[in-house]
Design an enzyme around this catalytic site. Structure first.
Site, PDB file in Angstrom:
ATOM      1  N   GLY A  40     -16.533  15.422  -7.881  1.00  0.00           N
ATOM      2  CA  GLY A  40     -15.494  14.444  -8.189  1.00  0.00           C
ATOM      3  C   GLY A  40     -16.062  13.039  -8.061  1.00  0.00           C
ATOM      4  N   GLY A  42     -14.156  10.007  -8.610  1.00  0.00           N
ATOM      5  CA  GLY A  42     -13.149   8.952  -8.557  1.00  0.00           C
ATOM      6  C   GLY A  42     -13.514   7.951  -7.478  1.00  0.00           C
ATOM      7  N   LEU A  43     -12.515   7.253  -6.962  1.00  0.00           N
ATOM      8  CA  LEU A  43     -12.823   6.233  -5.962  1.00  0.00           C
ATOM      9  C   LEU A  43     -13.576   6.804  -4.779  1.00  0.00           C
ATOM     10  CD1 LEU A  43      -9.586   4.067  -5.855  1.00  0.00           C
ATOM     11  CD2 LEU A  43     -11.788   3.504  -6.853  1.00  0.00           C
ATOM     12  N   ALA A  44     -13.117   7.927  -4.245  1.00  0.00           N
ATOM     13  CA  ALA A  44     -13.766   8.489  -3.066  1.00  0.00           C
ATOM     14  C   ALA A  44     -15.174   8.982  -3.414  1.00  0.00           C
ATOM     15  CB  ALA A  44     -12.926   9.631  -2.489  1.00  0.00           C
ATOM     16  N   GLY A  45     -15.291   9.741  -4.497  1.00  0.00           N
ATOM     17  CA  GLY A  45     -16.576  10.345  -4.854  1.00  0.00           C
ATOM     18  C   GLY A  45     -17.616   9.316  -5.270  1.00  0.00           C
ATOM     19  N   ARG A 330       8.688   5.101  -1.283  1.00  0.00           N
ATOM     20  CA  ARG A 330       8.875   5.904  -2.491  1.00  0.00           C
ATOM     21  C   ARG A 330       9.796   7.102  -2.304  1.00  0.00           C
ATOM     22  NH1 ARG A 330       2.578   5.698  -4.597  1.00  0.00           N
ATOM     23  NH2 ARG A 330       2.754   3.578  -5.381  1.00  0.00           N
TER      24      ARG A 330
END
Lengths: 637, 252
Positions: A40, A42-45, A330
């Site tokens: 992955g 994304g931001l973390a990966g 939310r």
């Protein structure tokens, strides 16, 4: 097995600093002898890949998209929180920590959340230094806005494309390391199995999605940054490819699954328009800064919104929650919208929508100013619905958006499988039962830039510094399992497509495990999902073969996993006899209809252990202790 | 299914990289004007599967116009007839029942077709890897507000940074040039103080990667800007050219 969260001793504000000092280090010249797989991007990966490579580790990254830049972090709109207190409005690390624990309805770990708040300030520094074009004021300094669940303005943003800009920042840092050869990037690859050797995570089996070839990749540690599993609901704000396969495969190999039923339903999404729909589109929470939510006071009012006079409108969030108004968290905003529609006050053709009105903001600020703030969102709304939100209010309805649950991890972000880590949305750790807006970007980057690079060294320091073989019997066996499974999916040759099964599963999950849950509904749902799973394996129709680009085969594997994961979510929801955050059990509510927690019996993380095909999973409990924040009924009134 | 539009589709079919490829004609029936173009493709594919045929492969992911994955050439235009819209945000209300729609992949030698409408855009990543970054390690950043940036420069940098890397600019260009794509990244950093130390080196390295990937040169037809779903301006190309000339003369 007993769960050890490894929360360090000492006062809350000193835990992380002390822990960092106590973690073992890997000598710079030894780092290059360790391989780390990151799944992955994304931001973390991407942030983890860049940071680990900068330290000197050999990194391999995997993503199913054609480029790391397309991970779904890119779609996050509103912003990223950080306790910078640039507005001088009373923010602090402690306040961000406090808001996040409260916002999560007291089901998150205090120590993790405090660390998140601490490193939030470093994230903004890092991103600005990378050239991320955040919104600025005329004086040249950074601008902020407010988000739900907070009374300070701590959200940094880049128009309505904050996720895009932050991801491109992390992607650029990762690209720099690909250029130096420290990161090897595998695109259009999907992880289909975790490989364990002697009880440790030692690699993955991946499928090259272009050729269909199965590959064995070994490493000293594996990091899953594969995002959430909300697509189990079919119609969501997730990207179409987002899936739970990596974490579910890891779960079946021994990684406990934390709080699987904790799902976030986002209040402001474009409503469903028909049965053809393939996904739902979010309208950023930032719109609630200036937009006012209302329904007609009269049931089944068929008038056009412009024809309904002010005194016949119910601005129900402002009425029920005067201090937070339209900026309640939310879960609360979503439940209120559902409540209004259930009572017959919904609008639009389906009556499953409420208005989000910018009339007052346009009057107050002028259309130009509103355009500057939200232009791209208004355009997107118009593009999808064919209606102009400048002249008539938007219609919105809640939709599945995020999963707070995920793989259980300790304070070091390691799962219950030694050497297997989970970062970002893929883990369960920081948001409790409800995530506050603008905190997902914060957590993904905190894990990748500032937590994992420290904690993974502590594990690797004790590992042998020789390459891990990918020819061992364990790798061969895992490869065979993957191939057998693909062949099985292809050989059913039934009558229904994988999309049909996915849609059916989504409807089932939404009905039985959606915004309102009951014991009877969940029990019924569990029986239905079992039946659907059985049918899937007898009547699925997947065209094509394995050794080619085959999008239906990819999807079939993912839906097969969702059919199992969905059942676990329902067991978890059934077990948790309380309401908290996004988990609303209709049997447990206050007289005003708010979530009613049971701290006596459920102040724990539910960590589920896989026990074999069609076996009931075993529940482990990590008791949560609150030393700093007093457990109380959440109030936003 | 809910609609009453009937569409004839002429779609490019190509089994893999080495297959020659050809157009096939399909019918999409009962299409609703509220469907997105990709949802219409979904309907068509479901029918193909039921008929025992191979569904059409196409790239897509976020379906909200931001990931840059979708990439169809529709009736001779990248992302179809509407301005400022990706294929996933194009809706069937832009077409009429009875229309024949031609759907092709991006055409460029630097973007080889992998299957049907899916092309390989790895060359874009290689250009970014050559220099599309500010060389700063995690942990070494100064306080964010210690670098004030004029608002209009920050806005202009954002406008460039809004590129989604879809490749429409290349598909629209008669030379298959990726100058608009590359200039967007070069401009973002050229406009910001953070980008100055590597400014010359960046443009030289990225231009080299652009050439090696097999993209063509820019001859200023501006078709790229006209088809860009995110409105990236060709003034970025002018900025890139200035920087490239300056860097080539002064060297690094």
């Amino acid at each position: 097995m007993t769960l050890d969260s490894k929360i360090p001793a000492g006062p809350l504000s000193e835990k992380w600093d002390r822990h960092k000092f106590n973690l073992k280090l890997v000598n710079p010249s030894n780092k290059r002898r360790y391989d780390v797989i990151i799944v992955g991007t994304g931001l973390a990966g991407a942030s983890a890949a860049a940071s680990l490579a900068e330290l000197g580790y050999n990194v391999k990254t995997f993503c199913f998209q054609d480029s790391p830049r397309r991970a779904h972090s890119i779609a996050a709109q509103g912003g990223i929180n950080a306790a910078k207190n640039y507005r001088n409005d009373g923010d602090s690390v402690y306040r961000l920590f406090y808001d996040t624990v409260k916002g999560g309805d007291y089901r998150a770990r205090e120590a993790n959340v405090h660390r998140l708040a601490q490193v939030s300030v470093n994230i903004i520094d890092q991103c600005v230094a990378q050239g991320v074009p955040f919104a600025r004021e005329y004086g040249g300094l950074l601008d902020n806005r407010s988000f739900g669940g907070a009374q300070v303005s701590r959200t940094f943003y880049a128009r309505g494309q904050t996720g895009q800009q932050l991801l491109l920042g992390a992607y650029s840092a990762m690209n720099r390391q690909i250029g130096t050869g420290m990161v090897k990037s595998f695109t259009r690859h999907e992880m289909l199995e975790l490989v364990m050797v002697d009880g440790q995570a030692r690699g993955i089996i991946a499928r090259d999605l272009v050729t269909g070839e199965i590959e064995r990749h070994s490493a000293h540690a594996v990091v899953l940054c594969t995002g959430g599993y909300g697509n189990v609901f079919y119609l969501t704000t997730y990207a179409r490819g987002s899936n739970g396969t990596a974490i579910w495969r890891a779960h079946k190999k021994g990684a406990f699954f934390g709080n699987p039923c904790f799902t976030q339903i986002h209040p402001t999404c474009i409503p469903v328009s028909g049965d053809h729909q393939s996904k739902l589109t979010l309208m950023s929470e930032s719109l609630r800064n200036d937009g006012r939510i209302w329904v007609p006071k009269k049931k089944d009012d068929a008038r056009r919104p412009a024809d309904i006079p002010e005194e016949e409108r119910d601005y129900y969030l402002e009425r029920i929650y005067p201090s937070f108004g339209n900026l309640v968290p939310r879960d609360i905003a979503s439940r209120a919208a559902k409540g209004m529609c259930d009572k017959g006050f919904g609008v639009g053709t389906t009556k499953l929508a409420v208005y989000l009105d910018f009339k007052d903001a346009i009057q107050r600020l002028g259309q130009k100013a509103v355009e500057a703030k939200y232009g791209n969102l208004f355009d997107m709304y118009k593009q999808i619905t064919g209606e102009d939100p400048y002249s008539s209010p938007m219609m919105i309805y809640p939709a599945v958006h995020y999963t707070m649950g995920g793989l259980w991890v300790d304070y070091n972000l390691m799962t219950t499988v030694p050497g297997l880590y989970a970062c970002g949305e893929a883990n369960f750790s920081d948001h409790g039962a409800n995530r506050l807006g603008a905190s997902a970007l914060m957590q993904g980057l905190a894990d990748g830039y500032f937590v994992l690079p420290y904690t993974i060294g502590d594990y690797l320091a004790s590992e042998e510094r020789k390459p891990v073989s990918n020819d061992s019997p364990e790798f061969m066996e895992a490869e065979k399992q993957v191939k057998d499974r693909l062949n099985k999916l292809l050989s059913i040759k039934g009558k229904k497509t994988v999309h049909e099964y996915h849609r059916e599963l989504g409807l089932l999950m939404w009905e039985h495990c959606g915004m309102g849950r009951t014991a009877t509904g969940l029990t019924e749902g569990i029986n239905k999902i079992k039946a659907l799973r059985e049918e899937f394996w007898q009547n699925l129709l997947v065209p094509g073969v394995d050794l080619e680009l085959n999008q239906n085969l990819e999807k079939a594997g993912r839906v097969a996993d969702f059919l199992e994961l969905g059942e676990l979510m329902m067991h978890d929801a059934l077990n948790r006899n309380e309401s908290c955050g996004g988990h609303f059990r209709e049997e447990y509510q206050t007289p005003e209809g708010e979530a009613l927690r049971d701290d006596e019996n459920y102040c724990y993380v539910a960590a589920w252990e896989y026990k074999g095909e069609n076996q009931m999973e075993e529940l482990h409990k990590e008791q949560l202790t609150f030393d700093e924040v007093h457990l109380t009924q959440r109030s936003y009134k | 299914m809910s609609g009453n539009m009937n569409i004839t589709l002429k779609v490019w079919r190509q089994k893999n990289k080495s297959d020659a490829g050809r157009f096939e004609t399909y019918q999409a029936k009962h299409i609703s004007p509220d469907m997105s173009f990709l949802e219409m493709m979904d309907v068509m594919n479901e029918q193909l599967i039921k008929d025992g045929k191979d569904p059409v492969a196409f790239d897509h992911d976020c379906r909200e116009g931001i990931c840059g994955m979708c990439s169809m050439y529709i009736n001779g235009r990248a992302h179809g007839p509407n301005k400022g819209v990706t294929t996933c945000q194009l809706h069937m209300r832009s077409f009429k029942s009875g229309d024949t729609i031609v759907v092709e992949p991006w055409r460029a030698s630097a973007f080889p077709v992998l299957k049907d409408l899916i092309v390989d855009r790895a060359a874009f990543d290689r250009i970014q890897q050559a220099g599309g970054f500010v060389g700063i390690n995690t942990g070494s950043a100064p306080d964010a507000n210690s670098i004030p940036i004029q608002k209009h420069l920050a806005e202009e940098a954002f406008n460039a940074a809004a590129c989604i890397g879809c490749g429409a600019c290349v598909a629209a260009c008669k030379n298959s040039s990726a100058m608009l794509f590359m200039s967007a990244k070069v401009s973002q950093y050229a406009l910001l103080p953070q980008g100055q130390p590597e400014r010359k080196l960046r443009v030289l390295n990225m231009m080299k990667a652009h050439e090696e990937a097999g993209f063509g040169a820019c001859t200023n037809t501006e078709a790229c800007e006209a088809e860009c779903p995110k409105g990236i301006s060709v003034t970025n190309i002018a900025r890139l050219n200035r920087d490239f000339v300056a860097a080539s003369f002064t060297g690094e």
